[in-house]
Design an enzyme around this catalytic site. Structure first.
Site, PDB file in Angstrom:
ATOM      1  N   ARG A  35       0.781  -1.238   0.000  1.00 47.62           N
ATOM      2  CA  ARG A  35       0.000   0.000   0.000  1.00 47.62           C
ATOM      3  C   ARG A  35       0.808   1.280   0.000  1.00 47.62           C
ATOM      4  O   ARG A  35       0.235   2.365  -0.133  1.00 47.62           O
ATOM      5  CB  ARG A  35      -0.961  -0.020   1.187  1.00 47.62           C
ATOM      6  CG  ARG A  35      -1.901  -1.198   1.087  1.00 47.62           C
ATOM      7  CD  ARG A  35      -2.763  -1.325   2.295  1.00 47.62           C
ATOM      8  NE  ARG A  35      -3.778  -0.297   2.355  1.00 47.62           N
ATOM      9  CZ  ARG A  35      -4.476  -0.029   3.451  1.00 47.62           C
ATOM     10  NH1 ARG A  35      -4.224  -0.693   4.555  1.00 47.62           N
ATOM     11  NH2 ARG A  35      -5.400   0.894   3.433  1.00 47.62           N
ATOM     12  N   GLN A  65      -1.911   2.857  -5.565  1.00 48.69           N
ATOM     13  CA  GLN A  65      -3.067   3.537  -4.971  1.00 48.69           C
ATOM     14  C   GLN A  65      -4.378   3.311  -5.731  1.00 48.69           C
ATOM     15  O   GLN A  65      -5.409   3.083  -5.106  1.00 48.69           O
ATOM     16  CB  GLN A  65      -2.758   5.011  -4.748  1.00 48.69           C
ATOM     17  CG  GLN A  65      -1.840   5.140  -3.534  1.00 48.69           C
ATOM     18  CD  GLN A  65      -1.412   6.540  -3.202  1.00 48.69           C
ATOM     19  OE1 GLN A  65      -1.952   7.521  -3.703  1.00 48.69           O
ATOM     20  NE2 GLN A  65      -0.401   6.631  -2.363  1.00 48.69           N
ATOM     21  N   ASP A 121      -5.822   0.015  -4.557  1.00 41.75           N
ATOM     22  CA  ASP A 121      -5.863  -0.227  -3.111  1.00 41.75           C
ATOM     23  C   ASP A 121      -7.312  -0.345  -2.629  1.00 41.75           C
ATOM     24  O   ASP A 121      -7.941   0.627  -2.214  1.00 41.75           O
ATOM     25  CB  ASP A 121      -5.117   0.915  -2.402  1.00 41.75           C
ATOM     26  CG  ASP A 121      -4.994   0.683  -0.911  1.00 41.75           C
ATOM     27  OD1 ASP A 121      -5.655  -0.234  -0.382  1.00 41.75           O
ATOM     28  OD2 ASP A 121      -4.238   1.432  -0.269  1.00 41.75           O
ATOM     29  N   SER A 138      -8.124   0.540   1.096  1.00 46.63           N
ATOM     30  CA  SER A 138      -8.340   1.974   1.336  1.00 46.63           C
ATOM     31  C   SER A 138      -9.689   2.430   0.788  1.00 46.63           C
ATOM     32  O   SER A 138     -10.420   3.167   1.446  1.00 46.63           O
ATOM     33  CB  SER A 138      -7.234   2.813   0.683  1.00 46.63           C
ATOM     34  OG  SER A 138      -6.040   2.690   1.402  1.00 46.63           O
ATOM     35  N   TYR A 174       1.929  -0.447   9.392  1.00 48.03           N
ATOM     36  CA  TYR A 174       0.731  -0.804  10.145  1.00 48.03           C
ATOM     37  C   TYR A 174       1.039  -0.793  11.635  1.00 48.03           C
ATOM     38  O   TYR A 174       2.204  -0.760  12.045  1.00 48.03           O
ATOM     39  CB  TYR A 174       0.274  -2.224   9.760  1.00 48.03           C
ATOM     40  CG  TYR A 174      -0.391  -2.326   8.424  1.00 48.03           C
ATOM     41  CD1 TYR A 174      -1.694  -1.905   8.249  1.00 48.03           C
ATOM     42  CD2 TYR A 174       0.293  -2.854   7.339  1.00 48.03           C
ATOM     43  CE1 TYR A 174      -2.312  -2.010   7.015  1.00 48.03           C
ATOM     44  CE2 TYR A 174      -0.314  -2.961   6.099  1.00 48.03           C
ATOM     45  CZ  TYR A 174      -1.622  -2.540   5.945  1.00 48.03           C
ATOM     46  OH  TYR A 174      -2.227  -2.641   4.730  1.00 48.03           O
TER      47      TYR A 174
HETATM   48  P1  NAD Z   1      -5.989  -0.725   9.586  1.00 45.39           P
HETATM   49  O1  NAD Z   1      -7.355  -0.873   9.005  1.00 45.39           O
HETATM   50  O2  NAD Z   1      -5.058  -1.869   9.579  1.00 45.39           O
HETATM   51  O3  NAD Z   1      -6.159  -0.234  11.116  1.00 45.39           O
HETATM   52  C1  NAD Z   1      -6.905   0.912  11.419  1.00 45.39           C
HETATM   53  C2  NAD Z   1      -6.156   1.746  12.438  1.00 45.39           C
HETATM   54  O4  NAD Z   1      -6.159   1.082  13.690  1.00 45.39           O
HETATM   55  C3  NAD Z   1      -4.693   2.003  12.096  1.00 45.39           C
HETATM   56  O5  NAD Z   1      -4.476   3.393  11.997  1.00 45.39           O
HETATM   57  C4  NAD Z   1      -3.941   1.392  13.266  1.00 45.39           C
HETATM   58  O6  NAD Z   1      -2.767   2.105  13.605  1.00 45.39           O
HETATM   59  C5  NAD Z   1      -4.977   1.451  14.355  1.00 45.39           C
HETATM   60  N1  NAD Z   1      -4.751   0.569  15.497  1.00 45.39           N
HETATM   61  C6  NAD Z   1      -4.347  -0.725  15.510  1.00 45.39           C
HETATM   62  N2  NAD Z   1      -4.251  -1.182  16.776  1.00 45.39           N
HETATM   63  C7  NAD Z   1      -4.621  -0.170  17.577  1.00 45.39           C
HETATM   64  C8  NAD Z   1      -4.747  -0.025  18.983  1.00 45.39           C
HETATM   65  N3  NAD Z   1      -4.458  -1.013  19.836  1.00 45.39           N
HETATM   66  N4  NAD Z   1      -5.153   1.165  19.458  1.00 45.39           N
HETATM   67  C9  NAD Z   1      -5.435   2.203  18.631  1.00 45.39           C
HETATM   68  N5  NAD Z   1      -5.354   2.121  17.296  1.00 45.39           N
HETATM   69  C10 NAD Z   1      -4.942   0.958  16.773  1.00 45.39           C
HETATM   70  O7  NAD Z   1      -5.239   0.530   9.010  1.00 45.39           O
HETATM   71  P2  NAD Z   1      -5.374   1.200   7.573  1.00 45.39           P
HETATM   72  O8  NAD Z   1      -6.436   2.218   7.613  1.00 45.39           O
HETATM   73  O9  NAD Z   1      -5.504   0.123   6.600  1.00 45.39           O
HETATM   74  O10 NAD Z   1      -3.996   1.960   7.461  1.00 45.39           O
HETATM   75  C11 NAD Z   1      -2.808   1.338   7.923  1.00 45.39           C
HETATM   76  C12 NAD Z   1      -1.595   2.132   7.547  1.00 45.39           C
HETATM   77  O11 NAD Z   1      -1.412   2.097   6.144  1.00 45.39           O
HETATM   78  C13 NAD Z   1      -1.642   3.578   7.925  1.00 45.39           C
HETATM   79  O12 NAD Z   1      -0.349   3.939   8.308  1.00 45.39           O
HETATM   80  C14 NAD Z   1      -2.000   4.273   6.658  1.00 45.39           C
HETATM   81  O13 NAD Z   1      -1.624   5.611   6.611  1.00 45.39           O
HETATM   82  C15 NAD Z   1      -1.207   3.430   5.706  1.00 45.39           C
HETATM   83  N6  NAD Z   1      -1.680   3.568   4.350  1.00 45.39           N
HETATM   84  C16 NAD Z   1      -0.823   4.121   3.459  1.00 45.39           C
HETATM   85  C17 NAD Z   1      -1.222   4.300   2.163  1.00 45.39           C
HETATM   86  C18 NAD Z   1      -0.284   4.923   1.185  1.00 45.39           C
HETATM   87  O14 NAD Z   1       0.820   5.242   1.544  1.00 45.39           O
HETATM   88  N7  NAD Z   1      -0.706   5.106  -0.016  1.00 45.39           N
HETATM   89  C19 NAD Z   1      -2.474   3.890   1.748  1.00 45.39           C
HETATM   90  C20 NAD Z   1      -3.320   3.313   2.674  1.00 45.39           C
HETATM   91  C21 NAD Z   1      -2.901   3.150   3.994  1.00 45.39           C
END
Ligand code: NAD
Length: 393
Positions: A121, A127, A130, A133, A228
Protein backbone atom coordinates in the site's frame (compact mmCIF):
# COMPACT_ATOMS: atom_id res chain seq x y z
CA UNK A 1 -9.22 -13.54 -22.12
CA UNK A 2 -12.66 -13.73 -20.54
CA UNK A 3 -13.28 -12.15 -17.14
CA UNK A 4 -16.41 -13.22 -15.27
CA UNK A 5 -18.24 -11.06 -12.72
CA UNK A 6 -20.03 -13.17 -10.09
CA UNK A 7 -23.19 -12.41 -8.18
CA UNK A 8 -21.98 -12.16 -4.59
CA UNK A 9 -23.61 -14.63 -2.22
CA UNK A 10 -22.35 -13.69 1.26
CA UNK A 11 -25.26 -12.67 3.53
CA UNK A 12 -25.95 -8.93 3.25
CA UNK A 13 -23.32 -8.45 0.53
CA UNK A 14 -24.65 -5.96 -2.03
CA UNK A 15 -21.46 -4.94 -3.79
CA UNK A 16 -20.39 -6.14 -7.23
CA UNK A 17 -16.82 -6.52 -8.42
CA UNK A 18 -17.16 -4.59 -11.68
CA UNK A 19 -19.52 -1.78 -12.73
CA UNK A 20 -20.60 -1.20 -16.36
CA UNK A 21 -18.11 1.66 -16.92
CA UNK A 22 -15.23 -0.71 -16.24
CA UNK A 23 -16.68 -3.29 -18.66
CA UNK A 24 -16.25 -0.83 -21.50
CA UNK A 25 -12.68 -0.03 -20.46
CA UNK A 26 -11.65 -3.68 -20.14
CA UNK A 27 -13.19 -4.50 -23.53
CA UNK A 28 -11.03 -1.74 -24.99
CA UNK A 29 -7.97 -3.56 -23.58
CA UNK A 30 -9.12 -6.78 -25.24
CA UNK A 31 -10.70 -8.41 -22.18
CA UNK A 32 -14.15 -9.85 -22.80
CA UNK A 33 -16.51 -9.55 -19.82
CA UNK A 34 -19.13 -12.08 -18.74
CA UNK A 35 -21.57 -11.03 -16.01
CA UNK A 36 -23.61 -13.47 -13.94
CA UNK A 37 -27.29 -12.64 -14.23
CA UNK A 38 -28.34 -10.19 -11.48
CA UNK A 39 -24.74 -9.59 -10.32
CA UNK A 40 -25.23 -5.82 -10.01
CA UNK A 41 -28.77 -5.85 -8.60
CA UNK A 42 -27.72 -5.11 -5.02
CA UNK A 43 -25.95 -1.97 -6.23
CA UNK A 44 -28.84 -0.93 -8.52
CA UNK A 45 -26.94 -1.95 -11.65
CA UNK A 46 -29.15 -3.80 -14.10
CA UNK A 47 -28.18 -6.60 -16.46
CA UNK A 48 -29.17 -4.35 -19.35
CA UNK A 49 -26.70 -1.66 -18.14
CA UNK A 50 -23.95 -4.30 -18.32
CA UNK A 51 -25.15 -5.56 -21.70
CA UNK A 52 -25.22 -1.97 -23.03
CA UNK A 53 -21.61 -1.59 -21.86
CA UNK A 54 -20.68 -4.64 -23.93
CA UNK A 55 -20.84 -7.50 -21.39
CA UNK A 56 -22.43 -10.89 -22.03
CA UNK A 57 -24.99 -11.87 -19.38
CA UNK A 58 -24.67 -15.55 -18.42
CA UNK A 59 -25.81 -18.04 -15.79
CA UNK A 60 -23.56 -18.93 -12.85
CA UNK A 61 -22.74 -22.30 -14.40
CA UNK A 62 -21.77 -20.69 -17.73
CA UNK A 63 -19.66 -18.13 -15.93
CA UNK A 64 -17.56 -20.70 -14.06
CA UNK A 65 -17.29 -22.84 -17.20
CA UNK A 66 -16.25 -20.08 -19.63
CA UNK A 67 -14.39 -17.39 -17.70
CA UNK A 68 -10.60 -17.48 -17.47
CA UNK A 69 -10.63 -15.06 -14.57
CA UNK A 70 -13.39 -14.85 -11.95
CA UNK A 71 -13.82 -11.41 -10.37
CA UNK A 72 -15.34 -11.25 -6.89
CA UNK A 73 -15.66 -8.83 -4.01
CA UNK A 74 -15.32 -11.28 -1.13
CA UNK A 75 -13.97 -14.84 -0.96
CA UNK A 76 -15.94 -17.43 -2.95
CA UNK A 77 -18.38 -19.60 -0.97
CA UNK A 78 -17.53 -23.30 -0.73
CA UNK A 79 -19.95 -24.32 -3.52
CA UNK A 80 -18.33 -21.75 -5.84
CA UNK A 81 -14.87 -23.05 -4.92
CA UNK A 82 -16.08 -26.45 -6.13
CA UNK A 83 -16.84 -24.91 -9.54
CA UNK A 84 -13.37 -23.43 -10.03
CA UNK A 85 -11.15 -25.43 -12.34
CA UNK A 86 -7.39 -25.84 -12.79
CA UNK A 87 -5.81 -22.97 -14.67
CA UNK A 88 -8.65 -20.61 -13.81
CA UNK A 89 -7.91 -17.51 -11.74
CA UNK A 90 -9.97 -15.81 -9.07
CA UNK A 91 -9.37 -12.18 -8.10
CA UNK A 92 -11.05 -10.65 -5.06
CA UNK A 93 -10.60 -9.74 -1.42
CA UNK A 94 -9.90 -13.29 -0.31
CA UNK A 95 -8.56 -12.46 3.18
CA UNK A 96 -5.90 -15.20 2.95
CA UNK A 97 -4.40 -14.34 6.34
CA UNK A 98 -7.76 -15.02 7.96
CA UNK A 99 -8.67 -18.00 5.72
CA UNK A 100 -5.34 -19.64 4.83
CA UNK A 101 -7.12 -22.98 4.44
CA UNK A 102 -9.08 -21.51 1.51
CA UNK A 103 -5.75 -20.67 -0.13
CA UNK A 104 -4.66 -24.28 0.42
CA UNK A 105 -7.86 -25.55 -1.22
CA UNK A 106 -7.47 -23.20 -4.20
CA UNK A 107 -3.83 -24.26 -4.63
CA UNK A 108 -4.87 -27.92 -4.52
CA UNK A 109 -7.45 -27.24 -7.25
CA UNK A 110 -4.78 -25.60 -9.43
CA UNK A 111 -6.54 -22.24 -9.21
CA UNK A 112 -4.54 -19.00 -9.31
CA UNK A 113 -5.75 -16.84 -6.43
CA UNK A 114 -5.10 -13.09 -6.42
CA UNK A 115 -6.09 -11.12 -3.34
CA UNK A 116 -6.54 -7.36 -3.47
CA UNK A 117 -6.30 -7.11 0.29
CA UNK A 118 -2.61 -8.11 0.10
CA UNK A 119 -1.75 -5.13 -2.12
CA UNK A 120 1.45 -3.32 -1.07
CA UNK A 121 0.00 0.00 0.00
CA UNK A 122 2.90 2.39 0.25
CA UNK A 123 3.76 2.48 -3.47
CA UNK A 124 2.24 5.43 -5.32
CA UNK A 125 1.41 3.25 -8.33
CA UNK A 126 -0.71 0.85 -6.23
CA UNK A 127 -3.07 3.54 -4.97
CA UNK A 128 -5.64 3.07 -7.78
CA UNK A 129 -5.65 -0.67 -6.89
CA UNK A 130 -5.86 -0.23 -3.11
CA UNK A 131 -9.22 -1.80 -2.31
CA UNK A 132 -8.60 -1.81 1.45
CA UNK A 133 -8.34 1.97 1.34
CA UNK A 134 -11.27 2.49 -1.02
CA UNK A 135 -13.58 0.32 1.06
CA UNK A 136 -12.30 1.73 4.38
CA UNK A 137 -13.05 5.18 3.06
CA UNK A 138 -16.68 4.23 2.39
CA UNK A 139 -16.92 2.46 5.75
CA UNK A 140 -15.53 5.41 7.72
CA UNK A 141 -17.99 7.81 6.13
CA UNK A 142 -20.92 5.47 6.76
CA UNK A 143 -19.86 4.84 10.39
CA UNK A 144 -20.20 8.54 11.18
CA UNK A 145 -23.55 8.74 9.38
CA UNK A 146 -24.87 5.63 11.18
CA UNK A 147 -23.72 7.03 14.53
CA UNK A 148 -25.45 10.36 13.84
CA UNK A 149 -28.65 8.58 12.80
CA UNK A 150 -28.69 6.46 15.96
CA UNK A 151 -27.73 9.25 18.37
CA UNK A 152 -30.71 10.81 20.16
CA UNK A 153 -29.36 14.35 19.96
CA UNK A 154 -27.91 16.67 17.28
CA UNK A 155 -24.30 16.43 16.14
CA UNK A 156 -23.91 20.22 15.55
CA UNK A 157 -24.30 23.14 17.92
CA UNK A 158 -27.81 24.43 17.25
CA UNK A 159 -29.21 27.66 18.59
CA UNK A 160 -32.96 27.84 18.08
CA UNK A 161 -35.94 29.60 19.67
CA UNK A 162 -36.61 26.34 21.49
CA UNK A 163 -33.20 26.35 23.09
CA UNK A 164 -29.55 25.63 22.43
CA UNK A 165 -28.29 22.13 21.62
CA UNK A 166 -24.67 21.54 22.52
CA UNK A 167 -22.65 19.70 19.90
CA UNK A 168 -22.07 15.96 20.21
CA UNK A 169 -18.63 14.85 21.35
CA UNK A 170 -17.33 12.12 19.08
CA UNK A 171 -14.25 9.98 19.73
CA UNK A 172 -12.70 7.95 16.91
CA UNK A 173 -10.38 5.17 18.07
CA UNK A 174 -8.01 4.07 15.30
CA UNK A 175 -7.12 6.81 12.82
CA UNK A 176 -6.20 4.91 9.66
CA UNK A 177 -8.09 5.37 6.42
CA UNK A 178 -11.54 4.57 7.88
CA UNK A 179 -10.92 6.49 11.10
CA UNK A 180 -9.79 9.64 9.30
CA UNK A 181 -12.84 9.54 7.03
CA UNK A 182 -15.09 9.04 10.11
CA UNK A 183 -13.40 12.04 11.77
CA UNK A 184 -13.86 14.21 8.66
CA UNK A 185 -17.51 13.20 8.26
CA UNK A 186 -18.37 13.71 11.96
CA UNK A 187 -16.69 17.14 11.75
CA UNK A 188 -18.72 18.04 8.66
CA UNK A 189 -21.85 17.08 10.61
CA UNK A 190 -20.79 19.62 13.23
CA UNK A 191 -19.60 17.38 16.06
CA UNK A 192 -16.63 18.13 18.29
CA UNK A 193 -14.26 15.31 17.41
CA UNK A 194 -11.24 13.63 19.02
CA UNK A 195 -9.09 10.90 17.52
CA UNK A 196 -6.62 8.38 18.89
CA UNK A 197 -4.20 5.88 17.39
CA UNK A 198 -1.09 3.97 18.42
CA UNK A 199 0.80 5.24 15.36
CA UNK A 200 2.29 8.63 16.32
CA UNK A 201 2.16 9.72 12.63
CA UNK A 202 -1.62 9.86 12.86
CA UNK A 203 -1.48 12.85 15.25
CA UNK A 204 -0.87 15.39 12.46
CA UNK A 205 -3.46 13.70 10.23
CA UNK A 206 -6.11 13.86 12.96
CA UNK A 207 -5.27 17.48 13.74
CA UNK A 208 -5.31 18.49 10.07
CA UNK A 209 -8.99 17.48 10.01
CA UNK A 210 -9.76 19.89 12.86
CA UNK A 211 -10.00 17.18 15.53
CA UNK A 212 -8.10 16.86 18.80
CA UNK A 213 -5.54 14.07 19.08
CA UNK A 214 -5.62 12.15 22.34
CA UNK A 215 -2.22 11.22 23.70
CA UNK A 216 -2.06 8.69 26.48
CA UNK A 217 0.38 9.22 29.32
CA UNK A 218 1.17 5.50 28.94
CA UNK A 219 2.58 6.73 25.59
CA UNK A 220 2.16 3.55 23.60
CA UNK A 221 3.69 3.79 20.13
CA UNK A 222 3.20 0.59 18.21
CA UNK A 223 4.41 0.63 14.63
CA UNK A 224 4.69 -2.75 12.98
CA UNK A 225 5.52 -4.05 9.52
CA UNK A 226 4.70 -1.91 6.47
CA UNK A 227 3.58 1.12 8.50
CA UNK A 228 0.73 -0.80 10.14
CA UNK A 229 0.17 -1.00 13.87
CA UNK A 230 1.64 -3.99 15.71
CA UNK A 231 -0.21 -5.97 18.33
CA UNK A 232 0.32 -4.53 21.82
CA UNK A 233 1.85 -6.57 24.61
CA UNK A 234 -0.49 -7.61 27.44
CA UNK A 235 0.90 -4.83 29.69
CA UNK A 236 0.63 -2.17 26.99
CA UNK A 237 -2.92 -3.29 26.22
CA UNK A 238 -3.95 -3.11 29.86
CA UNK A 239 -2.45 0.38 30.29
CA UNK A 240 -4.16 1.56 27.09
CA UNK A 241 -7.55 0.14 28.04
CA UNK A 242 -7.37 1.60 31.55
CA UNK A 243 -6.43 5.07 30.40
CA UNK A 244 -8.96 5.14 27.59
CA UNK A 245 -11.84 4.66 30.09
CA UNK A 246 -11.75 8.31 31.18
CA UNK A 247 -11.60 9.60 27.59
CA UNK A 248 -14.41 7.34 26.42
CA UNK A 249 -16.62 8.43 29.35
CA UNK A 250 -16.30 12.10 28.26
CA UNK A 251 -17.73 11.36 24.80
CA UNK A 252 -21.28 10.82 23.53
CA UNK A 253 -20.33 8.81 20.46
CA UNK A 254 -17.40 6.45 19.96
CA UNK A 255 -16.42 5.03 16.56
CA UNK A 256 -13.81 2.27 16.67
CA UNK A 257 -11.80 1.23 13.61
CA UNK A 258 -8.69 -0.38 15.10
CA UNK A 259 -7.22 -3.33 13.22
CA UNK A 260 -3.92 -5.18 13.22
CA UNK A 261 -3.43 -7.18 9.99
CA UNK A 262 -3.97 -10.91 10.47
CA UNK A 263 -4.84 -10.58 14.20
CA UNK A 264 -8.08 -10.33 16.07
CA UNK A 265 -9.08 -6.67 16.51
CA UNK A 266 -7.73 -5.11 19.74
CA UNK A 267 -10.23 -4.54 22.55
CA UNK A 268 -10.31 -0.79 23.21
CA UNK A 269 -13.68 -0.22 24.88
CA UNK A 270 -13.84 -2.52 27.91
CA UNK A 271 -16.76 -3.39 30.18
CA UNK A 272 -15.43 -0.73 32.58
CA UNK A 273 -15.46 1.87 29.81
CA UNK A 274 -19.04 0.95 28.89
CA UNK A 275 -20.10 1.35 32.52
CA UNK A 276 -18.50 4.80 32.64
CA UNK A 277 -20.43 6.12 29.60
CA UNK A 278 -23.65 8.11 29.88
CA UNK A 279 -27.06 6.67 28.90
CA UNK A 280 -27.89 7.43 25.28
CA UNK A 281 -24.28 7.13 24.12
CA UNK A 282 -23.69 5.38 20.82
CA UNK A 283 -20.77 3.20 19.78
CA UNK A 284 -20.11 2.02 16.23
CA UNK A 285 -17.66 -0.89 16.29
CA UNK A 286 -16.11 -1.31 12.85
CA UNK A 287 -13.79 -3.93 14.26
CA UNK A 288 -16.77 -6.20 15.11
CA UNK A 289 -16.09 -9.73 13.93
CA UNK A 290 -16.80 -13.32 14.84
CA UNK A 291 -13.48 -13.26 16.74
CA UNK A 292 -14.58 -10.27 18.85
CA UNK A 293 -14.27 -6.56 18.14
CA UNK A 294 -12.90 -3.31 19.54
CA UNK A 295 -15.82 -3.10 21.96
CA UNK A 296 -16.75 -5.51 24.77
CA UNK A 297 -20.04 -7.25 23.97
CA UNK A 298 -20.33 -6.03 20.36
CA UNK A 299 -21.76 -8.53 17.89
CA UNK A 300 -21.12 -8.36 14.12
CA UNK A 301 -24.21 -7.29 12.18
CA UNK A 302 -26.20 -6.64 15.36
CA UNK A 303 -27.15 -3.70 17.53
CA UNK A 304 -26.94 -4.31 21.26
CA UNK A 305 -28.21 -1.96 23.98
CA UNK A 306 -26.47 -2.36 27.34
CA UNK A 307 -28.27 -2.25 30.69
CA UNK A 308 -27.03 1.32 31.23
CA UNK A 309 -28.36 2.54 27.88
CA UNK A 310 -25.35 2.38 25.57
CA UNK A 311 -26.14 1.39 21.98
CA UNK A 312 -23.37 -0.72 20.43
CA UNK A 313 -23.61 -1.18 16.67
CA UNK A 314 -21.56 -4.13 15.37
CA UNK A 315 -20.74 -2.63 11.97
CA UNK A 316 -18.82 -5.45 10.33
CA UNK A 317 -19.53 -4.68 6.67
CA UNK A 318 -20.43 -1.03 6.19
CA UNK A 319 -19.22 -0.87 2.54
CA UNK A 320 -21.99 -3.35 1.64
CA UNK A 321 -24.51 -0.86 3.00
CA UNK A 322 -23.31 1.76 0.48
CA UNK A 323 -23.12 -0.65 -2.44
CA UNK A 324 -22.99 1.82 -5.30
CA UNK A 325 -20.15 3.97 -3.97
CA UNK A 326 -18.27 0.93 -2.70
CA UNK A 327 -18.70 -0.99 -5.99
CA UNK A 328 -17.66 2.00 -8.12
CA UNK A 329 -14.42 2.32 -6.16
CA UNK A 330 -13.76 -1.41 -5.95
CA UNK A 331 -14.42 -1.82 -9.66
CA UNK A 332 -11.74 0.75 -10.41
CA UNK A 333 -9.32 -1.10 -8.10
CA UNK A 334 -9.90 -4.57 -9.56
CA UNK A 335 -10.00 -3.44 -13.19
CA UNK A 336 -6.71 -1.57 -12.76
CA UNK A 337 -5.11 -4.67 -11.20
CA UNK A 338 -6.50 -6.96 -13.91
CA UNK A 339 -5.20 -4.66 -16.61
CA UNK A 340 -1.82 -4.47 -14.83
CA UNK A 341 -1.51 -8.26 -14.69
CA UNK A 342 -2.60 -8.85 -18.27
CA UNK A 343 -0.10 -9.24 -21.04
CA UNK A 344 -0.77 -10.39 -24.63
CA UNK A 345 -4.40 -11.17 -23.78
CA UNK A 346 -3.67 -13.46 -20.80
CA UNK A 347 -2.97 -13.21 -17.10
CA UNK A 348 0.82 -13.05 -16.76
CA UNK A 349 1.82 -14.25 -13.29
CA UNK A 350 5.21 -12.98 -12.18
CA UNK A 351 5.84 -13.04 -8.46
CA UNK A 352 9.21 -11.35 -8.90
CA UNK A 353 7.14 -8.21 -9.56
CA UNK A 354 6.73 -6.19 -6.34
CA UNK A 355 2.96 -5.86 -6.68
CA UNK A 356 2.29 -9.44 -7.73
CA UNK A 357 4.51 -10.74 -4.92
CA UNK A 358 1.95 -9.23 -2.56
CA UNK A 359 -1.32 -10.13 -4.25
CA UNK A 360 -0.70 -13.52 -5.88
CA UNK A 361 -1.51 -16.12 -3.23
CA UNK A 362 -1.65 -19.39 -5.19
CA UNK A 363 -0.37 -20.37 -8.60
CA UNK A 364 0.65 -23.55 -10.40
CA UNK A 365 -0.79 -25.76 -7.64
CA UNK A 366 1.14 -24.06 -4.83
CA UNK A 367 0.76 -21.31 -2.28
CA UNK A 368 3.30 -18.76 -3.46
CA UNK A 369 2.75 -16.12 -0.77
CA UNK A 370 5.07 -16.52 2.17
CA UNK A 371 2.84 -14.74 4.71
CA UNK A 372 0.09 -17.28 3.93
CA UNK A 373 2.42 -20.30 3.81
CA UNK A 374 3.61 -19.43 7.32
CA UNK A 375 0.07 -19.89 8.63
CA UNK A 376 -0.29 -23.43 7.27
CA UNK A 377 1.29 -26.75 8.25
CA UNK A 378 4.58 -27.31 6.35
CA UNK A 379 3.22 -30.32 4.45
CA UNK A 380 0.55 -28.28 2.58
CA UNK A 381 2.83 -27.05 -0.21
CA UNK A 382 4.69 -30.34 -0.43
CA UNK A 383 1.55 -32.43 -0.93
CA UNK A 384 -0.03 -30.26 -3.57
CA UNK A 385 1.53 -29.86 -7.01
CA UNK A 386 5.02 -30.63 -5.72
CA UNK A 387 6.24 -31.08 -9.27
CA UNK A 388 5.12 -27.60 -10.30
CA UNK A 389 7.27 -24.49 -9.95
CA UNK A 390 4.67 -21.98 -8.76
CA UNK A 391 6.97 -19.05 -8.07
CA UNK A 392 6.87 -17.52 -11.53
CA UNK A 393 5.56 -18.02 -15.00
P1 NAD B 1 -5.99 -0.73 9.59
O1 NAD B 1 -7.36 -0.87 9.01
O2 NAD B 1 -5.06 -1.87 9.58
O3 NAD B 1 -6.16 -0.23 11.12
C1 NAD B 1 -6.91 0.91 11.42
C2 NAD B 1 -6.16 1.75 12.44
O4 NAD B 1 -6.16 1.08 13.69
C3 NAD B 1 -4.69 2.00 12.10
O5 NAD B 1 -4.48 3.39 12.00
C4 NAD B 1 -3.94 1.39 13.27
O6 NAD B 1 -2.77 2.10 13.60
C5 NAD B 1 -4.98 1.45 14.36
N1 NAD B 1 -4.75 0.57 15.50
C6 NAD B 1 -4.35 -0.73 15.51
N2 NAD B 1 -4.25 -1.18 16.78
C7 NAD B 1 -4.62 -0.17 17.58
C8 NAD B 1 -4.75 -0.03 18.98
N3 NAD B 1 -4.46 -1.01 19.84
N4 NAD B 1 -5.15 1.16 19.46
C9 NAD B 1 -5.44 2.20 18.63
N5 NAD B 1 -5.35 2.12 17.30
C10 NAD B 1 -4.94 0.96 16.77
O7 NAD B 1 -5.24 0.53 9.01
P2 NAD B 1 -5.37 1.20 7.57
O8 NAD B 1 -6.44 2.22 7.61
O9 NAD B 1 -5.50 0.12 6.60
O10 NAD B 1 -4.00 1.96 7.46
C11 NAD B 1 -2.81 1.34 7.92
C12 NAD B 1 -1.60 2.13 7.55
O11 NAD B 1 -1.41 2.10 6.14
C13 NAD B 1 -1.64 3.58 7.92
O12 NAD B 1 -0.35 3.94 8.31
C14 NAD B 1 -2.00 4.27 6.66
O13 NAD B 1 -1.62 5.61 6.61
C15 NAD B 1 -1.21 3.43 5.71
N6 NAD B 1 -1.68 3.57 4.35
C16 NAD B 1 -0.82 4.12 3.46
C17 NAD B 1 -1.22 4.30 2.16
C18 NAD B 1 -0.28 4.92 1.18
O14 NAD B 1 0.82 5.24 1.54
N7 NAD B 1 -0.71 5.11 -0.02
C19 NAD B 1 -2.47 3.89 1.75
C20 NAD B 1 -3.32 3.31 2.67
C21 NAD B 1 -2.90 3.15 3.99
Amino acid sequence: MKAGVVKETAPGERRVALVPDAVTKLQASGIEVLVERGAGEGAWLTDSAYADAGATIVSGAELYRDADVILTVTKPASDAVGLLRPGQAVIGMLAPLIYPELAATLAARGVTAVSLDRMPRTLTRTQPMDALSSQANVAGYKAAVVAAAEFGRFFPLLITAAGTARPAKVLVLGAGVAGLQAIGTARRLGAVVSGYDVRPASKTEVESLGATFIELTAGVSAIGEGGYARELTAEERQAQQDELVGHIARHDVVITTAQVPGRRPPLLVTEDALKAMGAGSVIVDMGASALGGNVAGSRPGETVVTGNGITIIGADNLPASMPTAASNAYSRNIATLLDYMTSDGALAIDTSDEIQAGVVITHGGRIVNEAVTRLLPAEVNREEGSDVDGTAD
